[in-house]
Design a protein around this motif. Structure first.
Motif, short mmCIF file in Angstrom:
data_model
loop_
_atom_site.label_atom_id
_atom_site.label_comp_id
_atom_site.label_asym_id
_atom_site.label_seq_id
_atom_site.Cartn_x
_atom_site.Cartn_y
_atom_site.Cartn_z
N HIS A 43 0.85 -1.20 0.00
CA HIS A 43 0.00 0.00 0.00
C HIS A 43 0.88 1.24 0.00
CE1 HIS A 43 -3.48 -2.51 0.69
NE2 HIS A 43 -2.91 -3.03 1.75
N PRO A 44 1.41 1.61 -1.15
CA PRO A 44 2.40 2.70 -1.19
C PRO A 44 1.83 4.08 -0.84
CG PRO A 44 1.85 1.94 -3.40
CD PRO A 44 1.25 0.96 -2.46
N ILE A 45 0.51 4.24 -0.88
CA ILE A 45 -0.09 5.49 -0.39
C ILE A 45 -0.53 5.33 1.06
CG2 ILE A 45 -1.92 7.20 -0.68
CD1 ILE A 45 -2.06 6.51 -3.61
N PHE A 46 -1.22 4.24 1.36
CA PHE A 46 -1.92 4.10 2.64
C PHE A 46 -1.25 3.07 3.55
CE2 PHE A 46 -5.30 5.18 -0.55
CZ PHE A 46 -5.43 6.50 -0.18
N TYR A 47 0.04 3.23 3.77
CA TYR A 47 0.76 2.28 4.63
C TYR A 47 0.94 2.80 6.05
CZ TYR A 47 4.71 5.39 3.70
OH TYR A 47 5.51 6.49 3.60
N GLY A 48 0.72 4.09 6.28
CA GLY A 48 0.98 4.69 7.58
C GLY A 48 -0.22 4.67 8.50
N SER A 49 -0.04 5.27 9.68
CA SER A 49 -1.15 5.43 10.64
C SER A 49 -1.75 4.10 11.08
CB SER A 49 -2.23 6.35 10.07
OG SER A 49 -1.76 7.66 9.96
N ALA A 78 2.96 19.30 4.43
CA ALA A 78 1.86 18.43 4.01
C ALA A 78 1.85 18.26 2.49
CB ALA A 78 0.54 19.00 4.49
N GLU A 79 2.07 19.33 1.77
CA GLU A 79 2.07 19.25 0.31
C GLU A 79 3.18 18.34 -0.19
OE1 GLU A 79 2.43 23.37 -0.54
OE2 GLU A 79 0.36 23.82 0.11
N ALA A 80 4.34 18.42 0.43
CA ALA A 80 5.45 17.53 0.05
C ALA A 80 5.08 16.07 0.30
CB ALA A 80 6.71 17.90 0.82
N LEU A 81 4.34 15.83 1.38
CA LEU A 81 3.91 14.47 1.69
C LEU A 81 2.91 13.97 0.64
CD1 LEU A 81 4.64 12.53 4.01
CD2 LEU A 81 2.52 13.21 5.13
N PHE A 82 1.98 14.82 0.25
CA PHE A 82 1.06 14.44 -0.83
C PHE A 82 1.82 14.14 -2.11
CE2 PHE A 82 -2.52 16.14 1.67
CZ PHE A 82 -3.54 15.28 1.29
N ASP A 83 2.79 14.98 -2.45
CA ASP A 83 3.57 14.76 -3.68
C ASP A 83 4.28 13.42 -3.66
OD1 ASP A 83 2.97 17.17 -4.99
OD2 ASP A 83 4.64 18.24 -4.07
N SER A 84 4.81 13.04 -2.51
CA SER A 84 5.60 11.81 -2.44
C SER A 84 4.74 10.55 -2.44
CB SER A 84 6.49 11.84 -1.19
OG SER A 84 5.69 11.80 -0.01
N HIS A 85 3.48 10.65 -2.03
CA HIS A 85 2.62 9.47 -1.91
C HIS A 85 1.63 9.32 -3.06
CE1 HIS A 85 4.22 9.39 2.14
NE2 HIS A 85 3.54 8.29 2.41
N PHE A 86 1.05 10.41 -3.51
CA PHE A 86 -0.05 10.33 -4.48
C PHE A 86 0.51 10.43 -5.90
CE2 PHE A 86 -2.20 10.88 -0.61
CZ PHE A 86 -3.53 10.51 -0.78
N THR A 87 1.15 9.36 -6.33
CA THR A 87 1.71 9.26 -7.67
C THR A 87 0.88 8.27 -8.49
OG1 THR A 87 3.17 7.41 -7.14
CG2 THR A 87 4.00 9.65 -6.69
N GLU A 89 1.76 5.64 -10.17
CA GLU A 89 2.14 4.25 -9.92
C GLU A 89 1.64 3.77 -8.57
OE1 GLU A 89 3.87 0.41 -10.33
OE2 GLU A 89 3.07 1.94 -11.67
N ALA A 90 1.75 4.62 -7.55
CA ALA A 90 1.24 4.23 -6.24
C ALA A 90 -0.26 4.02 -6.28
CB ALA A 90 1.60 5.30 -5.20
#
Length: 327
Positions: A43-49, A78-87, A89-90
């Motif tokens: 889950h490359p976007i939703f692996y945390g929390s 927060a924007e950097a976190l969105f950029d890194s997760h919401f790609t 391929e992910a």
């Protein structure tokens, strides 16, 4: 309504947790040895929390807070976190997970509803890259928008528990998505499902609530759903037969916030506050009483979001946002 100070406070928790892969409660169906993988690989976007659905609504909360207050101090982080997760391929990997054998019911309906709510939040956010982040979710969003009504059609009996499988809560989240998307067909199937599941309900036994690990009120989420799908006059009659004395609800007492199940009761108080406020808007004659109850429930749990225990901190802020302004 959500205030700037609340937004900064609430957003700080998912911002801390969404890139934290461990601890992780991974509910994962293995079809063979090749399916063994880390949470982030699966889950490359939703692996945390801590778990998938908490990550999803943590992202919803972050998007909601920044959509309301784009200049929060934490915006760039927060924007950097969105950029890194919401790609792209992910997003493709997240969607493909549901297509593997035996996984079509993964996170149904709680995670399904929250994913649709997140997609709706991104759709409304005026950030210049929000459309790109939403596009990463589009394959899974599209699949769930079709899978949800198909699931409801074969659900012979609604699920009224105070935890993740609650039917009414999932429908409320799906309804939010349908309203944002201006999807008339979706709003229609949600209303039909709500009527089929709940229209004949009478004399809800509210005195049996709560169970020891509830974070939803089976009675109040059902009532809020019906308030959203029925004409006001029809709802007033239905509510009078279903829950004639909402004053039976009193804030739940949390015995141990270090206990990951026991702290669910803070979520119950916050989600009840959301429901009570929503219902009060449809029942003006009862508004003062319902709003007083909502305030009492919020006051019982809102001060304890930052308990120092991950069992509550990884998810409760989303429910605090619901208590503050709803969907």
């Amino acid at each position: 309504m959500l205030t700037r100070n609340q937004a900064l406070r609430f957003a700080a928790l998912p911002l801390r947790n969404l890139a934290s892969e461990y601890p992780n409660h991974l509910a994962h169906l293995l079809n063979g040895p090749d399916d063994l993988a880390s949470p982030r690989a699966l889950h490359p976007i939703f692996y945390g929390s801590y778990d998938w659905h908490s990550a999803v609504h943590g992202w919803w909360l972050l998007a909601r807070c920044l959509r309301r207050f784009p200049d929060l101090d934490i915006a760039a982080q927060a924007e950097a976190l969105f950029d890194s997760h919401f790609t792209p391929e992910a997003g493709r990997i997240e969607a493909s997970y549901f297509l593997a054998p035996g996984r079509a019911g993964y996170e149904r309906p709680y995670g399904w509803g929250w994913l649709l709510a997140l997609a709706a939040e991104l759709r409304q956010w005026q950030h210049p890259r929000a459309a790109l982040w939403g596009a990463a979710l589009a394959p899974l969003e599209s699949w769930l928008a079709k899978a949800f009504p198909a699931y409801l059609q074969k659900l012979g009996y609604p699920i009224r528990v105070g935890t993740h499988y609650n039917t009414a809560f999932g429908l409320l989240l799906a309804l939010y998505h349908a309203e944002v998307m201006q999807d008339v067909a979706a709003k229609d199937w949600i209303a039909q499902a709500a009527r089929r599941c709940f229209l004949k309900d009478r004399d809800y036994p509210a005195h049996y609530e709560p169970n020891g690990d509830d974070f939803l009120s089976g009675g109040l989420v059902e009532a809020l759903l019906m308030a959203r799908v029925l004409p006001a006059e029809e709802f007033a009659g239905w509510f009078a037969a279903f829950l004639p004395d909402a004053a039976v609800y009193r804030p739940a007492m949390v015995q141990d916030r270090a206990d990951a199940k026991g702290v669910h009761l803070d979520g119950l108080n916050l989600s009840r506050a959301w429901c009570l406020r929503g219902i009060s808007a449809i029942l003006p004659a009862h508004s003062a009483k319902l709003l007083a109850l909502a305030e009492a429930h919020s006051a019982a749990s809102l001060p304890f979001l930052e308990s120092g225990h991950y069992g509550g901190e990884h998810w409760l802020a989303s429910f605090a946002a619901l208590a503050s302004e709803g969907l």
